[in-house]
Design an enzyme around this catalytic site. Structure first.
Site, short mmCIF file in Angstrom:
data_model
loop_
_atom_site.label_atom_id
_atom_site.label_comp_id
_atom_site.label_asym_id
_atom_site.label_seq_id
_atom_site.Cartn_x
_atom_site.Cartn_y
_atom_site.Cartn_z
CG ASP A 122 13.23 -5.96 11.74
OD1 ASP A 122 13.08 -6.41 12.89
OD2 ASP A 122 14.32 -5.57 11.29
CG HIS B 268 15.77 -1.78 21.24
ND1 HIS B 268 15.28 -2.39 20.11
CD2 HIS B 268 16.76 -0.95 20.80
CE1 HIS B 268 15.95 -1.95 19.06
NE2 HIS B 268 16.85 -1.10 19.45
CE LYS C 77 11.25 -5.65 16.45
NZ LYS C 77 12.44 -5.96 15.66
CE LYS D 113 17.23 3.02 19.98
NZ LYS D 113 18.61 2.68 19.70
CD GLU E 183 18.75 -0.46 11.28
OE1 GLU E 183 19.47 -1.04 12.10
OE2 GLU E 183 17.75 -0.95 10.77
CE LYS F 1 17.43 -3.92 9.02
NZ LYS F 1 18.08 -3.84 10.32
CG HIS G 62 11.96 -0.14 16.67
ND1 HIS G 62 11.67 -0.75 17.85
CD2 HIS G 62 12.88 -0.92 16.06
CE1 HIS G 62 12.39 -1.87 17.95
NE2 HIS G 62 13.13 -2.00 16.87
NE ARG H 288 17.32 -25.89 22.29
CZ ARG H 288 16.78 -24.75 21.88
NH1 ARG H 288 17.53 -23.69 21.66
NH2 ARG H 288 15.47 -24.64 21.69
#
Ligand code: BG6
Length: 494
Positions: free
Chosen positions: A241, A184, A154, A188, A222, A346, A246, A48
């Site tokens: 998520d 993704h 995603k 890997k 993570e 997380k 994954h 934009r």
């Protein structure tokens, strides 16, 4: 002709975004550097904000310098990239944006494959595809060498009905072989190596079933939090998520039957069968089989980090999951009765993604328990320190029969010098070539949602209580219960 000789162009929608800067630009740079992408590849960014081609080139050079996996950027390579790098300013809703795009493409890259990468939020995806089609930009006739491929990020839908509806809408403008749904994790190296390990090495595959495997753990942990994505996280939570895509993708690669070939549909047929064989988790069972939790304030890397509920754009009484652990079963001939323990979180103590295959004990214990016996364990470490280790028992030197588990270790970094390509390099290249093997097919993504939806519904219905864990730890203590019932424990994260 190799893919590097083919005329081609790549159009990135959402060219000012984070994904473009952090992942796509470094991938593009490396693909040109290593000769995989045509040096004459025309790349156009669409976004934009007003800016000139030169400003856009400077912005992307900065991104390549910051985020490339190698130190620095080779000026000669960058000169090649920049000479064919342009910017089209416009909103995604305005037909004029697509007219401008078309005239640039027709003028500078009239033939070959056109790859449209939608690095945009889910709300923009369909409108862009529709307008690309209306502008005649999705013309696809492989026989004449004219191809149009579209890569979508995603999340693909937010549940089964929305994913199904999205597939149906997209199919009005595109065929399945034009559509590349990214996960993704499939890009890997170590995830791809799962198939090589299993189907190239008979020593593993022969044992890869309920007769020899006691249980399997899949972990995607993570240490980072939600990285400023409070709004997004409040809507999705980690089950949608990370597990919906994954973790389930890793599970399919671990559990699937050998495909007839590595052709995209042959492989995806087998993955879909695994997803269909997943025993559904619904209603009150979710409370028994799933532990969901949220992080509270804690210490990560020596620094105090805030609780999830204190993050920006997060409801102070939010019940969103930032950790989930579950016990699932693949109800088929090979895996009947073998629990698969999945967990993702997380703000845990460390970043770690691994698959751990635990083998059964010998049928008759020749050596006493007290001798130190441990079961055989195969660990496939997906990240970081990618590698494989196999635990087996050995006799400790000495006069008595003492036994100790030892590990046979293999490391990617040591064997191949590390520094393999990033997931997005492989995925961009495959999408340009039209190889969908590492992308999720429509029925696959729908099967993933079919499994996840009732779990998320049970959260809403309060059938699975929310636990809490301090940031920087292994997660909630409640998650231990899932394995304790099998006389087992999670592999420690620390
Ligand atoms: C993304 C999720 O798909 O995967 C993020 O949206 C997560 O929340 C990320 O952090 C993890 O990917 P990786 O490659 O860093 O393990």
């Amino acid at each position: 002709m190799s893919s590097s000789d083919l005329p081609a162009s790549c159009v990135i929608f959402g060219a000012s975004g984070d994904l473009t800067r952090r992942k796509l630009v470094p991938a593009l740079y490396h693909l040109v550097k290593e000769g995989h992408f045509p040096a004459g590849l025309l790349t156009l960014g669409v976004a934009r904000r007003p800016k000139t081609d030169e400003q856009f080139q400077a912005e992307l050079l900065d991104a390549a310098q910051k985020y490339s996996r190698t130190k620095g950027v080779d000026p000669a390579v960058w000169a090649k990239v920049a000479s064919r790098l342009g910017y089209v300013q416009g909103t995604f809703e305005d037909p004029a944006t697509y007219a401008a795009l078309k005239s640039r493409l027709d003028a500078s890259a009239p033939t070959g494959t056109r790859l449209f990468y939608l690095a945009v939020g889910p709300d923009d995806m369909l409108g862009i595809v529709q307008r690309l089609a209306e502008a005649g930009l999705l013309a696809h006739d492989p026989a004449s060498g004219r191809r149009a491929h579209v890569v979508v990020e995603k999340p693909f839908g937010e549940d089964l009905p929305s994913a199904h509806a999205l597939n149906q809408e997209l199919f009005k403008y595109l065929s399945e072989d034009q559509l590349f749904r990214i996960d993704h994790y499939l890009g890997k190296e170590t995830v791809q190596n799962l198939a090589v390990l299993r189907f190239e090495n008979m020593i593993f595959e022969a044992l890869w079933n309920r007769n020899h495997v006691s249980h399997v753990e899949i972990t995607v942990a993570e240490d980072i939090g939600i990285e400023g994505r409070g709004k997004f996280y409040e809507k999705v939570g980690i089950t949608r998520d990370v597990v919906q895509n994954h973790v389930l993708q890793i599970l399919t690669l671990v559990a699937m039957e050998p495909p007839l070939s590595l052709e995209a549909n042959a492989l995806r047929d087998e993955k879909v069968k695994v997803l269909r064989a997943l025993r559904p988790l619904t209603g009150k069972d979710v409370g028994k089989e799933v532990v969901r939790a949220q992080y509270t304030e804690g210490l990560v890397g020596g620094e105090t980090v805030p609780a999830y509920r204190a993050e920006a754009d997060v409801d102070p009484v939010s019940k969103t999951d930032t950790y989930v652990a579950m016990r699932v079963f693949v109800d088929n001939w090979r895996w009947a009765g073998v629990p698969f323990f999945l967990r993702a979180g997380k703000r845990l103590s460390r970043r770690l993604a691994e698959v751990v295959v635990h083998f059964r004990d010998p049928p008759y214990p020749l050596f006493p328990e007290s001798s130190g016996r441990s079961a055989n364990v195969l660990v496939l470490r997906l990240q970081p320190d990618e590698g494989i280790s196999l635990r087996f028992d050995t006799k400790v030197p000495g006069g008595n029969m003492r036994i100790q588990g030892v590990d046979m270790e293999w490391s990617y970094g040591k064997a191949f010098g590390g520094g393999g390509p990033e997931a997005y390099e492989r995925l961009l290249l495959d999408a340009l070539r039209g190889d969908a093997t590492l992308f999720t097919r429509h029925d696959e993504v729908e099967a993933q949602w079919r499994f996840i939806d009732p779990i998320v519904q049970a959260y809403r219905d309060d059938n699975a209580p929310l636990s809490f864990y301090s940031a920087g730890t292994r997660g909630p203590d409640e998650a231990e219960r899932l394995l304790v019932e099998h006389g087992q424990a999670w592999r420690p994260l620390l």
